[in-house]
Design an enzyme around this catalytic site. Structure first.
Site, short mmCIF file in Angstrom:
data_model
loop_
_atom_site.label_atom_id
_atom_site.label_comp_id
_atom_site.label_asym_id
_atom_site.label_seq_id
_atom_site.Cartn_x
_atom_site.Cartn_y
_atom_site.Cartn_z
N ASP A 4 -6.32 -7.65 14.42
CA ASP A 4 -5.89 -8.99 14.80
C ASP A 4 -6.64 -9.49 16.03
O ASP A 4 -7.11 -10.63 16.09
CB ASP A 4 -4.38 -9.02 15.04
CG ASP A 4 -3.88 -7.84 15.87
OD1 ASP A 4 -4.69 -7.02 16.34
OD2 ASP A 4 -2.65 -7.73 16.04
N ASP A 57 0.82 -1.22 0.00
CA ASP A 57 0.00 0.00 0.00
C ASP A 57 0.86 1.27 0.00
O ASP A 57 0.36 2.36 0.29
CB ASP A 57 -0.90 0.02 1.24
CG ASP A 57 -2.15 -0.85 1.09
OD1 ASP A 57 -2.34 -1.41 0.00
OD2 ASP A 57 -2.92 -0.97 2.06
N ASP A 107 4.75 -8.92 9.36
CA ASP A 107 4.98 -7.50 9.17
C ASP A 107 6.39 -7.29 8.61
O ASP A 107 7.24 -8.19 8.66
CB ASP A 107 4.81 -6.74 10.48
CG ASP A 107 3.35 -6.57 10.87
OD1 ASP A 107 2.47 -6.83 10.01
OD2 ASP A 107 3.07 -6.18 12.02
#
Length: 494
Positions: free
Chosen positions: A243, A95, A150
């Protein structure tokens, strides 16, 4: 100060102390669970990854946003994952809005040429932020299982071999691993972050999981069964901790989570306090948002026992403890003057002094989690004592910032998902200076944090004329904590 006001202050102060005490008891119960947990050898059934017929298809999702400093490290590391290429897909969910996009595309193409099934997936907008990216990637994911990392995480090559086999049990929806810290000893800030996270990934995750209580997927370093994600309602972006949200929705639908304490997935801790601030704000506000969204579903659920409900509620209230701590801190100085003005209220202070037991309980709990990773030698215990009180002081210094986050979450104030900038910091020789993702904007809370530092300096001074030093250590830690947060915030600008 009128007597009526004194009674109101006492009532609020005592209520906050009582909630902190209940939280410490919940932690003590988790410690008992943790110490009583016996690693079982009968982990069967498991997928036999030596049998080609049993090897399931896995998709690795890498949600990224403006990660120039760590993208090459991330992609090079993921390319080393040991798993049959015919059963592995990697989605780079990018993104980004900066120059890192072109470099990421170039590196992905190079990896594609090696035969790796890796895709660079771009969206037209950041709708839903990380949750939106994961959801969109899931629509085209080939895998039956979805591993998520991540940008700052560096899983070992055999990570999938250690996690995927547990999904042979069709009731398991998630396997979560413990976070490691590649830059634990970089600074005081990284040491106390590692200290707090280690407590979560040992005491809390094992303590809950060992008794079948709800735990949470930690946003990264874990793997989902795709069917579980879909059955639970898929990713939703209406909280800052998507999450935790999906974890509770899945477990309310009877999916089991498996936590692997022995599988460590290294990652990088924020080295600048502004980055730690943004991370803490997101986690704490997201926790409060999930409390609003989920707590009644937990309380009214007919398929889970009372003790699981209790620990679920306390889990969802974790971040709200900062509100209680900040309340106790703020009212401690008025309480000092009430004690020395209204002698007939002395019994109140004898009762509230009992709640120092909360600190003792946490001290004991954190020691067991610390020694499980660092060792139990005498030198380690001495280091632990210093680190515990450093952590305690800095946590107090963060209490205003985190209280604002919690209040916004409980009040339903929406805010944008603010990423935590990464730095590619592996040792004390590395520097974060010049990182283009850091902001020079000062937090408005900093002025209040400076004022609170002076306020608790006054609290220490007040002990002298009143000849009452009972709260002096508490006020000293508050003074040092707010001072640390203020001056670090002032000096850690790019």
């Amino acid at each position: 100060m009128g007597l009526a006001i004194a009674y109101i202050i006492i009532a609020i102060y005592s209520t906050a102390l009582l909630l902190i005490f209940f939280y410490s008891l919940a932690q003590l119960n988790l410690l008992i669970n943790y110490l009583g947990y016996k690693k079982r050898n009968e982990e069967a059934p498991k997928f036999n990854l030596l049998d080609p017929k049993e090897i399931p298809f896995v998709t690795i999702q890498l949600p990224i946003y403006n990660e120039e400093y760590v993208m090459e490290r991330l992609l090079d590391n993921i390319a080393k994952i040991e798993y049959p290429k015919s059963k592995l897909e990697i989605q780079v969910l990018d993104d980004s809005t900066d120059d890192s996009v072109a470099e990421t595309a170039r590196r992905v193409q190079e990896l594609q040429e090696t035969g790796l099934d890796i895709q660079h997936i771009r969206r037209e907008n950041r709708k839903g932020f990380k949750a939106g990216a994961l959801k969109e990637g899931l629509e085209i994911a080939k895998g039956d299982f979805i591993a998520i990392f991540d940008a700052d995480f560096l899983p070992e090559g055999d990570w999938l071999k250690k996690t995927v086999p547990y999904f042979k049990d069709e009731e398991i929806g998630v396997v979560q691993t413990r976070w490691g810290h590649i830059n634990r000893d970089y600074s005081t800030l990284t040491r106390i972050q590692a200290f707090a996270l280690d407590a979560h990934f040992t005491l809390e995750q094992v303590g809950r999981n060992s008794k079948g209580h709800f735990i949470n997927f930690n946003g990264t370093a874990g793997i989902w069964r795709k069917q579980c994600i879909l059955d639970a309602g898929n990713w939703e972006g209406d909280t800052l901790t998507e999450d935790l949200d999906l974890s509770y929705r899945a477990q309310l639908k009877n999916w089991k989570f498996k936590y692997l304490e022995d599988v460590e997935t290294p990652a990088e801790l924020p080295v600048v306090i502004s980055a730690a601030r943004s991370q803490q704000f997101r986690w704490n506000k997201g926790g409060a948002e999930n409390f609003r969204k989920t707590v009644m579903s937990v309380i009214t659920a007919k398929n889970i026992p009372f003790k699981t409900k209790f620990h679920g509620v306390m889990h969802l209230l974790n971040s709200s403890m900062f509100l209680c701590v900040f309340t106790v801190a703020l009212l401690s100085i008025p309480m000092l003057y009430i004690k020395n003005t209204y002698g007939h209220l002395g019994w109140v202070f004898e009762v509230t002094s009992f709640f120092i037991l909360s600190t003792i309980i946490l001290f004991v709990c954190y020691w067991f989690t610390y020694k499980s990773i660092q060792g139990s030698s005498f030198d380690n215990f001495v280091d632990y004592i210093k680190l515990f009180f450093t952590f305690f002081s800095v946590a107090l210094g963060f209490s205003l910032h985190n209280t604002v986050a919690v209040l916004e979450g409980h009040l339903g104030k929406r805010s944008e998902f603010v990423r935590t900038p990464k730095f590619n910091i592996n040792s004390i020789k590395d520097t974060w200076k010049g990182n283009k993702y850091l902001t020079n904007k000062l937090s408005p809370n900093m002025i209040l944090e400076f004022a609170l530092m002076i306020y608790f300096l006054f609290g220490m001074y007040s002990a002298i004329p009143l000849n009452d030093y009972g709260l002096f250590p508490f006020h000293l830690m508050l003074f040092l904590g707010f001072g640390f947060v203020f001056f670090k915030s002032l000096t850690s600008k790019a």
